[in-house]
Scaffold this motif. Structure first.
Motif, mmCIF file in Angstrom:
data_model
loop_
_atom_site.group_PDB
_atom_site.id
_atom_site.type_symbol
_atom_site.label_atom_id
_atom_site.label_comp_id
_atom_site.label_asym_id
_atom_site.label_seq_id
_atom_site.Cartn_x
_atom_site.Cartn_y
_atom_site.Cartn_z
ATOM 1 N N ILE A 143 21.147 78.614 27.841
ATOM 2 C CA ILE A 143 21.507 77.817 29.265
ATOM 3 C C ILE A 143 22.741 78.225 29.790
ATOM 4 C CG2 ILE A 143 21.258 75.590 30.331
ATOM 5 C CD1 ILE A 143 19.487 74.828 28.100
ATOM 6 N N ILE A 144 22.908 78.442 30.692
ATOM 7 C CA ILE A 144 24.447 78.461 31.235
ATOM 8 C C ILE A 144 24.841 77.350 32.505
ATOM 9 C CG2 ILE A 144 26.049 79.581 32.466
ATOM 10 C CD1 ILE A 144 25.034 82.361 30.942
ATOM 11 N N GLU A 145 25.418 76.502 32.381
ATOM 12 C CA GLU A 145 25.756 75.498 33.471
ATOM 13 C C GLU A 145 26.695 76.085 34.448
ATOM 14 O OE1 GLU A 145 24.389 71.711 31.042
ATOM 15 O OE2 GLU A 145 26.471 72.173 31.662
ATOM 16 N N VAL A 146 26.636 76.035 35.824
ATOM 17 C CA VAL A 146 27.452 76.399 36.677
ATOM 18 C C VAL A 146 27.556 75.495 38.105
ATOM 19 C CG1 VAL A 146 27.347 78.779 36.410
ATOM 20 C CG2 VAL A 146 25.749 77.658 37.916
ATOM 21 N N SER A 147 28.673 75.359 38.407
ATOM 22 C CA SER A 147 28.834 74.400 39.470
ATOM 23 C C SER A 147 30.025 75.091 40.616
ATOM 24 C CB SER A 147 29.377 73.138 39.089
ATOM 25 O OG SER A 147 29.501 72.318 40.238
ATOM 26 N N SER A 148 29.536 74.827 41.898
ATOM 27 C CA SER A 148 30.723 75.254 42.973
ATOM 28 C C SER A 148 30.404 74.246 43.967
ATOM 29 C CB SER A 148 30.252 76.490 43.407
ATOM 30 O OG SER A 148 29.238 76.501 44.266
ATOM 31 N N ALA A 149 31.382 74.587 45.205
ATOM 32 C CA ALA A 149 31.361 73.495 46.128
ATOM 33 C C ALA A 149 30.088 73.473 46.857
ATOM 34 C CB ALA A 149 32.500 73.954 47.112
ATOM 35 N N ASP A 150 29.388 74.364 47.043
ATOM 36 C CA ASP A 150 28.169 74.243 47.753
ATOM 37 C C ASP A 150 26.942 74.877 46.913
ATOM 38 O OD1 ASP A 150 25.950 74.448 49.301
ATOM 39 O OD2 ASP A 150 26.726 75.284 51.163
ATOM 40 N N LEU A 151 26.323 73.856 46.358
ATOM 41 C CA LEU A 151 25.321 74.255 45.288
ATOM 42 C C LEU A 151 24.002 74.825 46.027
ATOM 43 C CD1 LEU A 151 24.482 71.277 42.582
ATOM 44 C CD2 LEU A 151 25.708 73.359 42.231
ATOM 45 N N ALA B 244 20.748 70.440 38.937
ATOM 46 C CA ALA B 244 20.678 69.182 38.396
ATOM 47 C C ALA B 244 22.194 68.554 38.745
ATOM 48 C CB ALA B 244 20.503 69.088 36.766
ATOM 49 N N GLU B 245 22.364 67.888 39.980
ATOM 50 C CA GLU B 245 23.348 67.523 40.578
ATOM 51 C C GLU B 245 24.370 66.961 39.366
ATOM 52 O OE1 GLU B 245 24.067 67.906 43.732
ATOM 53 O OE2 GLU B 245 22.201 68.112 44.744
ATOM 54 N N PRO B 246 25.572 67.435 39.337
ATOM 55 C CA PRO B 246 26.319 68.187 40.441
ATOM 56 C C PRO B 246 26.351 69.836 39.706
ATOM 57 C CG PRO B 246 27.931 67.194 38.953
ATOM 58 C CD PRO B 246 26.627 66.798 38.576
ATOM 59 N N ILE B 247 25.451 70.038 38.961
ATOM 60 C CA ILE B 247 25.610 71.549 38.590
ATOM 61 C C ILE B 247 24.154 72.189 38.487
ATOM 62 C CG2 ILE B 247 27.378 70.887 36.629
ATOM 63 C CD1 ILE B 247 24.486 70.993 34.814
ATOM 64 N N LEU B 248 24.154 73.363 38.616
ATOM 65 C CA LEU B 248 22.971 74.110 38.075
ATOM 66 C C LEU B 248 22.756 74.590 36.891
ATOM 67 C CD1 LEU B 248 22.862 76.761 40.943
ATOM 68 C CD2 LEU B 248 21.577 74.832 40.961
ATOM 69 N N ARG B 249 21.515 74.533 36.410
ATOM 70 C CA ARG B 249 21.481 74.982 34.865
ATOM 71 C C ARG B 249 20.533 76.218 35.116
ATOM 72 N NH1 ARG B 249 19.216 69.985 32.564
ATOM 73 N NH2 ARG B 249 21.262 69.042 32.424
ATOM 74 N N LEU B 250 21.061 77.115 34.532
ATOM 75 C CA LEU B 250 20.505 78.644 34.495
ATOM 76 C C LEU B 250 19.676 78.975 33.294
ATOM 77 C CD1 LEU B 250 23.351 80.362 36.498
ATOM 78 C CD2 LEU B 250 21.473 79.152 37.281
ATOM 79 N N TYR B 251 18.594 79.355 33.068
ATOM 80 C CA TYR B 251 18.051 79.622 31.884
ATOM 81 C C TYR B 251 17.923 81.132 31.448
ATOM 82 C CZ TYR B 251 16.738 74.919 31.864
ATOM 83 O OH TYR B 251 16.727 73.365 31.801
ATOM 84 N N PHE B 252 17.977 81.741 30.407
ATOM 85 C CA PHE B 252 18.006 82.994 30.100
ATOM 86 C C PHE B 252 17.221 83.075 28.868
ATOM 87 C CE2 PHE B 252 21.875 82.545 32.406
ATOM 88 C CZ PHE B 252 21.786 83.565 33.298
ATOM 89 N N SER B 253 16.462 84.142 28.452
ATOM 90 C CA SER B 253 15.695 84.168 27.052
ATOM 91 C C SER B 253 16.936 84.749 26.305
ATOM 92 C CB SER B 253 14.524 85.475 27.293
ATOM 93 O OG SER B 253 15.028 86.234 28.033
#
Lengths: 262, 297
Positions: B220-228, B247-256
């Motif tokens: 999982i990589i969690e990222v966030s920016s001004a405009d989600l 998942a405010e205030p971040i995005l959770r990105l899934y990778f294998s």
């Protein structure tokens, strides 16, 4: 069924309590009948008039009835034994294991009743031997087969007591509870119920139809039938009622064991 | 041929539903794990398969037939507690098991040898330690070399050596083409031993299938920016992304496993005119995946 019986015998054969209780049972049958025989002889020696009036309870043909009546008092031995054989399975959870290993639930119940049937046959045979010995000891020359229908009653009574005990075992699952109820019911409550129904509520003969009483009535006190069981129904009625009870114990056990979670 | 097929199986205990419309199928030759936390219905499920528990609804088949004593004779079952006649010796107990299973007596010595009970085989079962009782239960379950084996929490209460031994036994059985159905609350165990898994939670089947599909390790990589929302639009184009979750205030990105690359992701966002104010790489543990599976539904 032979295969099932062999397995049942493997369970029982090495169970010490089985041999101890069986031994107690058979010794008690011989013992209680001998005591009766002995008391009777002393009574006859002292009051010869009595025998002339009532006939000898230990001579043929009355002996068959007498032995059945005397032996009925020690039926609590096989009753307890079969409660233990049944509740052991619940304690050890082997009733589950037998099913898991490949028995059908119906087979588990059926083989217990068949085993009880065979045990009752052996007990009946022993009663016959005791009756023949004591009968011959009383009056060897009067040997007769009249009254041997009592042998059938002895068998029905033995099988009924054991089946009733097994019915309690499957109902309560704990040996302590089942044995306590078996004793209290058999020795106290049923007697009270019979007396109340027959004499207090004047519903005679309904009091004779209680599960153990019906077989007790078949084998009454040899010289007191007219007094004790004055309004008792005819013998064939008692036989049919006790057979109905036997079928009911079996069907109830089967139904409970095949429907419940184990 | 399916070894076991379960159709809409339900079991109620009063108002408690121990099993709710569970359906799955166990193919031949697999090691099938039934995974779930305590009280999720695993033992109830195995109980219905071995006919000691009557289901309230639904049905099941063993070897594509209605279950019977005959089908149970082809299955070796090991339950949590060993059930034996306490006044009989190991050998006498196994003679009863063999007779019920219609197997020869000659195998008894072999299975006792296998579980190292030969020296004590004439002692009464009641004199055994818990470990010996469990070993006798294993012997009983292996008796007659059954095609299918059912294990309920097989390593519960065993020491590490015992655990390793029983896992080895299961692996050997699997290699010899046996089908194994086991219940466990240990994810790690299921992952190590099983080829297929069904996950149960409060009596409900969450998912079932091959282990590698269900229990994939994800990164999982969690990222966030001004405009989600804008970030989400852009990031969907990122290669190798399995899925994205807001998942405010971040995005959770899934990778294998092995596909999540934070620096490439940072460059990608930069090239698309987004500056990230949060970037954090997380390796997801199997435990959290299991907890997620059992919590989200």
């Amino acid at each position: 069924m032979t295969e099932l019986l062999k397995i049942e015998w493997m369970k029982v054969r090495n169970y010490k309590a089985f041999w101890i209780f069986s031994l107690f049972y058979f010794v008690s049958i011989a013992g209680i009948n001998y005591i009766g025989f002995y008391v009777n002889r002393i009574t006859v020696e002292n009051v010869p008039m009595g025998e002339a009036l009532l006939g000898s309870p230990f001579g043929f043909p009355k002996i068959w009835n007498t032995v059945g009546f005397m032996s009925s008092w020690v039926l609590y031995f096989p009753g307890i034994l079969f409660i233990m054989l049944f509740t052991n399975e619940f304690n050890f959870k082997t009733h589950r294991q037998n099913i898991i290993d490949g028995w059908e639930r119906k087979q588990f119940i059926s083989v217990k009743f068949v085993f009880a049937f065979l045990f009752s046959l052996v007990a009946t045979l022993f009663n016959v031997i005791v009756a023949v010995i004591l009968g011959l000891a009383t009056s060897a020359k009067n040997f007769s087969f009249s009254g041997t229908e009592n042998i059938l009653y002895i068998f029905i009574q033995t099988f009924s007591y054991i089946s009733f005990a097994m019915f309690l075992a499957i109902l309560f699952r704990r040996s302590g509870v089942a044995i306590a109820i078996f004793f209290l019911y058999g020795l106290i409550f049923e007697w009270i119920l019979t007396t109340l129904i027959n004499f207090k509520f004047n519903l005679e003969p309904w009091g004779y139809f209680l599960p153990l009483q019906v077989t007790d009535t078949m084998l009454p006190l040899p010289f007191g039938k007219k007094i004790l069981y004055k309004g008792a129904p005819e013998m064939w009625v008692l036989v049919i009622i006790s057979l109905i009870y036997l079928v009911a114990y079996y069907l109830f056990s089967l139904r409970k064991f095949t429907r419940d979670d184990l | 041929m399916a070894i076991l097929t379960v159709n809409n199986l339900s079991k109620n205990y009063g108002t408690i539903q121990a099993l709710k419309n569970v359906s799955f199928s166990v193919p031949k030759g697999v090691v099938f794990g039934i995974l779930g936390p305590n009280g999720s219905g695993k033992t109830t499920l195995l109980g219905t398969v071995t006919d000691i528990i009557k289901p309230t609804g639904g049905s099941l088949t063993l070897f594509d037939e209605a279950p019977s004593g005959e089908s149970r004779r082809r299955i070796g079952t090991l339950l949590e507690t060993p059930n034996f006649y306490s006044y009989l010796s190991a050998t006498k107990n196994l003679e009863i098991t063999a007779a019920i299973k219609r197997k020869g007596k000659d195998e008894i010595r072999d299975v006792l040898e296998m579980v190292d009970l030969t020296g004590r085989s004439t002692f009464r079962f009641s004199s055994y330690s818990l470990g010996m009782k469990q070993r006798l239960a294993i012997a009983a379950c292996l008796l007659g070399d059954p095609e299918v084996l059912i294990f309920d929490e097989p390593t519960n209460g065993l020491d590490p050596v015992g655990i390793a031994e029983i896992r080895q036994v299961m692996k050997n059985l699997h290699t010899r083409g046996k089908t194994i159905i086991m219940a466990s609350h240990l994810l790690d165990e299921v992952e190590k031993v099983c080829t297929h898994v069904a996950i149960l939670k409060r009596g409900q089947l969450l998912t079932s299938g091959p282990v590698e599909e269900i229990l994939t390790k994800e990164e999982i990589i969690e990222v966030s920016s001004a405009d989600l929302d804008q970030l989400l639009q852009v990031i969907k184009e990122f290669p190798n992304l399995s899925r994205a979750e807001k998942a405010e205030p971040i995005l959770r990105l899934y990778f294998s496993a092995g596909q999540g690359n934070p620096s490439a992701l940072n460059d990608f966002c930069h090239n698309h005119g987004i500056s990230l104010n949060h970037l954090s790489a997380k390796r997801k543990s199997l435990e959290s995946r299991f907890i997620e599976l059992t919590n989200n539904n």
